[in-house]
Enzyme design. Structure first.
Site, mmCIF file in Angstrom:
data_model
loop_
_atom_site.group_PDB
_atom_site.id
_atom_site.type_symbol
_atom_site.label_atom_id
_atom_site.label_comp_id
_atom_site.label_asym_id
_atom_site.label_seq_id
_atom_site.Cartn_x
_atom_site.Cartn_y
_atom_site.Cartn_z
ATOM 1 C CD GLU A 173 -3.114 -1.047 2.122
ATOM 2 O OE1 GLU A 173 -3.036 -0.261 3.084
ATOM 3 O OE2 GLU A 173 -4.099 -1.802 1.953
ATOM 4 C CD GLU A 292 -3.862 -5.984 2.931
ATOM 5 O OE1 GLU A 292 -4.715 -5.297 3.526
ATOM 6 O OE2 GLU A 292 -2.647 -5.763 2.975
HETATM 7 O O1 AHR Z 1 -5.085 -6.155 6.790
HETATM 8 C C1 AHR Z 1 -4.972 -5.061 7.635
HETATM 9 C C2 AHR Z 1 -4.279 -3.884 6.972
HETATM 10 O O2 AHR Z 1 -5.081 -3.381 5.948
HETATM 11 C C3 AHR Z 1 -2.969 -4.172 6.286
HETATM 12 O O3 AHR Z 1 -1.883 -4.115 7.147
HETATM 13 C C4 AHR Z 1 -2.872 -3.058 5.288
HETATM 14 O O4 AHR Z 1 -2.158 -3.438 4.154
HETATM 15 C C5 AHR Z 1 -4.313 -2.691 4.991
HETATM 16 O O5 AHR Z 1 -4.536 -1.349 5.087
#
Ligand code: AHR
Length: 502
Positions: A173, A292
């Site tokens: 990210e 994610e």
């Molecule tokens: O999964 C939780 C968090 O969400 C992770 O660390 C991050 O990559 C995202 O913002």
């Protein structure tokens, strides 16, 4: 009764499903590792301190790949802290989650755990506070057979054979201002390119994943992908996407329509990848890693309280969303969306695996159980391998607060190597059942072998340690007439069809 129709033809194949779309994620965050995967002294701990009850639930999910060690955590992480004798590993402040990392569990432990869980490791390097040099060094440490300082150090630390990690994330990210060392798209694209180049020079067999947008809601979404990819297209293999949804206003129909947003996110990123491919006159196609995705909002308030009570604590119960039945329906819809985009989405990691926004929960010193979202995931992972069929589905439509023309029934179908077809279908209507007509065309006569339904009369129903089976799929009589099957109101359905014997 709502109506929907799905046309399935064995010759109309979208793509072979890459099994890695059923992957997951473990971050050094909250209790994912400590008292999740790893709890020495627990009655269920094995000789390495891994919880066997958790391993069993993970193996049942059949998770092909697990991303590690972060997440936001990775952007301040020194991989060297996590190897070597445990008693010498440093305790560090983790600025991402405002906690203290003990490093009692690290790279070797995770690779060993992954072997026991029957999963592949997807390893993320720190491109926030570190750069290409450290990124390529960890590749050498993990994958080089021996005869160099780094590979011999791995051997000295107990791993004679290389870990052979194939999939590498180039940071996490990096578009987000919350990220340590966040960058502009150009800065990141240049760094990712150099890191990927050096990492691939170190091991020519690896694949790399560049950071795309953290969400469709980022102001830079679109421009980020185009600029970043223009700098690193030749050295990367996948672009990552992250997407979480929530229902903070208790608007269930709108919440269940969120997978429409995921579909458009995926399609937009595909278009940008292909636009850069065109601009570069490249013969190579960059695919997508949705590394994610999940529902995440239940624990937000609780986490703020925790931080006030225990600043810089370790293994705090952070991001412990307790998932309800409607969350399981959305997870099912997101899986359907991923399957319908299986031609370009090659990796998917539900975030995360244990305790932290996770399908599996544990109690320190106590039991482990499956949350509601575990079930659609498990069924998709078990029955969703093979060929994703072209999604020809027409359904009654509905409007919600933020979405119009939302199909009441959303469905995907997979043809497996034994000729069986599995249809995954969600009826979004909370009150009415839906009649789904399956037009099986060139399949000849197919028999509905089984029909599994996940439904609860209360969309807010949850599973707990005391009542772990409150929300779980049940087999209903497999009844199909003239291709018509009834999907109960508010339900996730798995229909298994097999060729009728002549
Ligand atoms: O999964 C939780 C968090 O969400 C992770 O660390 C991050 O990559 C995202 O913002």
């Amino acid at each position: 009764m709502r109506k929907a129709k799905m046309i399935l033809d064995r010759d109309y194949v979208l793509s072979r499903v890459d099994k890695r779309i059923f992957g997951s994620f473990i971050e050094h965050l909250g209790r994912a590792v400590y008292t999740g995967l790893f709890e020495p002294g627990h009655p269920q701990a094995d000789e390495e301190g891994f919880r066997k009850d958790v391993l069993k639930l993970v193996r049942t999910l059949d998770v092909p790949v697990v991303r590690y060690p972060g997440g936001n955590f990775v952007s301040g992480f020194n991989w060297e802290d996590s190897v070597g004798p445990r008693e010498k590993r440093p305790r560090r402040l983790d600025l991402a989650w405002k906690t203290t990392e003990t490093n009692a569990f690290g790279l070797h432990e995770f690779c060993s755990w992954a072997g026991k869980a029957g999963t592949e490791v997807m390893y993320a390097v720190n491109l926030g506070t570190r750069g290409p040099k450290e990124a390529r060094e960890v590749v050498e440490y993990c994958n080089h057979p021996g005869g160099t300082a780094l590979s011999d150090l791995r051997k000295k630390n107990g791993a004679k054979d290389p870990f052979n990690i194939r999939l590498w994330c180039l940071g996490n990210e990096m578009d987000g201002p919350w990220q340590m060392g966040s960058k502009t798209a150009y800065e990141y694209g240049r760094t990712a390119n150099e890191a990927a180049k050096l990492m691939k020079w170190t091991d020519t067999t690896i694949e790399t994943v560049a950071c795309g947008s953290s969400s469709t809601e980022m102001k830079t979404f679109g421009e980020w992908e185009y600029t970043m990819l223009s700098e690193c297209y030749d050295n990367i293999d996948y672009v990552s996407l992250h997407r979480y949804y929530g229902n903070p206003h208790n608007d269930t129909p709108d919440f269940l329509a969120s997978s429409i947003n995921l579909d458009s996110f995926i399609r937009t990123v595909v278009s940008i990848c292909d636009a850069v491919k065109g601009k570069k006159h490249s013969g190579k196609t960059v695919n997508l890693s949705l590394d994610e995705w999940n529902v995440w909002y239940h624990s937000n308030q609780q986490d703020q309280e925790l931080y006030k009570r225990e600043p810089w604590g370790s293994a705090l119960p952070l991001l412990e969303d307790v998932y309800n039945f409607e969350d399981a329906l959305l997870v099912g819809l997101m899986l359907i969306t991923i399957l319908k985009n299986a031609d370009r989405v090659k990796i998917g990691c539900i975030a995360q695996l244990v305790n932290v926004i996770a399908p599996i929960m544990t109690r320190a010193g106590g039991g482990a159980w499956a949350q509601t979202i575990y079930w659609p995931l498990m069924q998709a992972s078990r029955y969703g391998r093979g060929f994703s069929l072209l999604p020809q589905c027409a359904s009654d439509l509905m409007d919600t607060t933020h979405y119009s023309d939302v199909p009441v029934v959303d469905a995907a179908a997979v043809l497996d190597d034994r000729g069986a077809v599995t249809v995954f279908a969600v009826n979004r209507d909370l009150k009415e059942g839906a009649e789904l007509t399956l037009d099986l065309r060139a399949f000849g006569t197919m028999r509905l072998e089984s029909h599994s339904v996940l439904h609860h009369d209360d969309v807010k129903a949850v599973n707990t340690e005391e009542n772990p089976d409150n929300v779980r799929p049940r087999d209903v009589p497999a009844y199909m007439e003239d291709g018509k099957v009834i999907l109960p109101a508010a339900s996730w359905n798995v229909l298994r069809l097999i060729p009728e014997k002549p």
